[in-house]
Motif scaffolding. Structure first.
Motif, PDB file in Angstrom:
ATOM      1  N   ASN A 116      -8.548  19.685  10.496  1.00 33.19           N
ATOM      2  CA  ASN A 116     -10.117  19.207  10.955  1.00 33.19           C
ATOM      3  C   ASN A 116     -10.324  17.665  10.574  1.00 33.19           C
ATOM      4  O   ASN A 116     -10.882  16.651  11.638  1.00 33.19           O
TER       5      ASN A 116
ATOM      6  N   ASN B 272      -9.805  10.485  14.456  1.00 33.58           N
ATOM      7  CA  ASN B 272      -9.121  10.121  15.415  1.00 33.58           C
ATOM      8  C   ASN B 272     -10.620  10.046  16.180  1.00 33.58           C
ATOM      9  O   ASN B 272     -10.003   9.531  17.531  1.00 33.58           O
ATOM     10  N   ARG B 273     -11.481  10.729  16.014  1.00 33.31           N
ATOM     11  CA  ARG B 273     -12.469  10.312  17.237  1.00 33.31           C
ATOM     12  C   ARG B 273     -13.198   9.046  17.080  1.00 33.31           C
ATOM     13  O   ARG B 273     -13.783   8.038  16.105  1.00 33.31           O
ATOM     14  N   VAL B 274     -13.855   8.890  18.354  1.00 38.09           N
ATOM     15  CA  VAL B 274     -14.385   7.524  18.634  1.00 38.09           C
ATOM     16  C   VAL B 274     -15.893   7.598  18.182  1.00 38.09           C
ATOM     17  O   VAL B 274     -16.509   7.573  17.301  1.00 38.09           O
ATOM     18  N   ILE B 275     -16.231   9.198  18.562  1.00 37.59           N
ATOM     19  CA  ILE B 275     -17.538   9.469  18.540  1.00 37.59           C
ATOM     20  C   ILE B 275     -17.842  10.278  17.654  1.00 37.59           C
ATOM     21  O   ILE B 275     -17.307  11.489  17.374  1.00 37.59           O
ATOM     22  N   THR B 276     -18.442   9.726  16.089  1.00 43.61           N
ATOM     23  CA  THR B 276     -17.998  10.703  15.282  1.00 43.61           C
ATOM     24  C   THR B 276     -19.948  11.256  15.185  1.00 43.61           C
ATOM     25  O   THR B 276     -20.078  11.733  14.132  1.00 43.61           O
ATOM     26  N   ARG B 277     -21.055  10.680  15.176  1.00 43.37           N
ATOM     27  CA  ARG B 277     -22.688  10.866  15.524  1.00 43.37           C
ATOM     28  C   ARG B 277     -23.241  10.618  13.929  1.00 43.37           C
ATOM     29  O   ARG B 277     -23.806  10.645  13.373  1.00 43.37           O
TER      30      ARG B 277
ATOM     31  N   LYS C 234      -8.016  15.590  10.671  1.00 40.48           N
ATOM     32  CA  LYS C 234      -7.388  14.136  11.125  1.00 40.48           C
ATOM     33  C   LYS C 234      -7.544  14.100  13.047  1.00 40.48           C
ATOM     34  O   LYS C 234      -8.095  13.116  13.452  1.00 40.48           O
ATOM     35  N   THR C 235      -8.239  14.975  13.317  1.00 49.95           N
ATOM     36  CA  THR C 235      -9.614  15.305  14.491  1.00 49.95           C
ATOM     37  C   THR C 235     -10.445  13.817  14.714  1.00 49.95           C
ATOM     38  O   THR C 235     -10.870  13.582  14.797  1.00 49.95           O
ATOM     39  N   ARG C 236     -11.324  14.610  13.144  1.00 47.61           N
ATOM     40  CA  ARG C 236     -12.408  13.465  12.516  1.00 47.61           C
ATOM     41  C   ARG C 236     -11.875  11.905  12.703  1.00 47.61           C
ATOM     42  O   ARG C 236     -12.841  11.413  13.470  1.00 47.61           O
TER      43      ARG C 236
END
Length: 190
Positions: A4, A10-15, A6-8
């Protein structure tokens, strides 16, 4: 590190900035209108403009110096993203100034003010120069708001970079055999 996390990462859109604040590298959050974020935005715009210039067919020596300058701008961004962090030092300042002096040695002395223009690459170099000057003004505003937030050598480097970009614009015009656009006082423009 969990999947989780790692996904966060690598995300461009984090909000996370949807409410008008943004995170610094130390985990603190500030308004997107904070002077520190203003300087980061100016550095990003300047670096992007220099990237556009480098995407053109420039002489290798000009491209090399622009590449160095882009790296230094990212270093300055890192300083601002991590409060209290310092990367830029006097060696960087001397290196950039030395490159400007080397290019300037190719040029005839100025007799009039130079207007932005001439060869398209020179004109774009002048545009980058004006963004560097605006970046410098935002840097000064940050320094006035929080003196400890600014590495004075980084501020000086942005000032030198604008000088370097001016010289490089003139060098491009000279090498491309494109006449410089000189300012003429109103009385002489007839």
């Amino acid at each position: 590190m969990s999947d989780n996390d790692k996904t966060r990462i690598n995300r461009v859109i984090t909000r996370t900035g949807d409410r008008g604040d943004t995170g610094l590298a130390d985990g603190s959050r500030v308004s997107k209108w904070h002077p520190r974020i203003q300087v980061l935005g100016e550095l990003d715009e300047l670096n992007s403009g220099m990237g556009v210039l480098r995407a053109r067919s420039l002489d290798a020596d000009l491209d090399t110096v622009l590449g160095l300058a882009q790296q230094l701008l990212f270093d300055i961004g890192g300083e601002l993203a991590i409060p209290g962090h310092r990367v830029i030092d006097d060696h960087d300042l001397v290196e950039l100034e030395s490159r400007a002096d080397t290019f300037n040695a190719e040029l005839p002395p100025l007799k009039e003010f130079v207007l932005p223009g001439g060869h398209p690459d020179a004109a774009w170099c002048h545009h980058c120069r004006t963004v560097a000057r605006r970046t410098e003004r935002h840097f000064v505003a940050l320094q006035e708001a929080d003196e400890d937030a600014v590495n004075p050598v980084s501020l000086a480097l942005v000032n030198r970079l604008s000088d370097l970009l001016f010289v490089m614009a003139r060098v491009i015009n000279l090498r491309q055999e494109s006449p410089e656009v000189l300012w003429q006082p109103k009385a002489k423009r007839g």
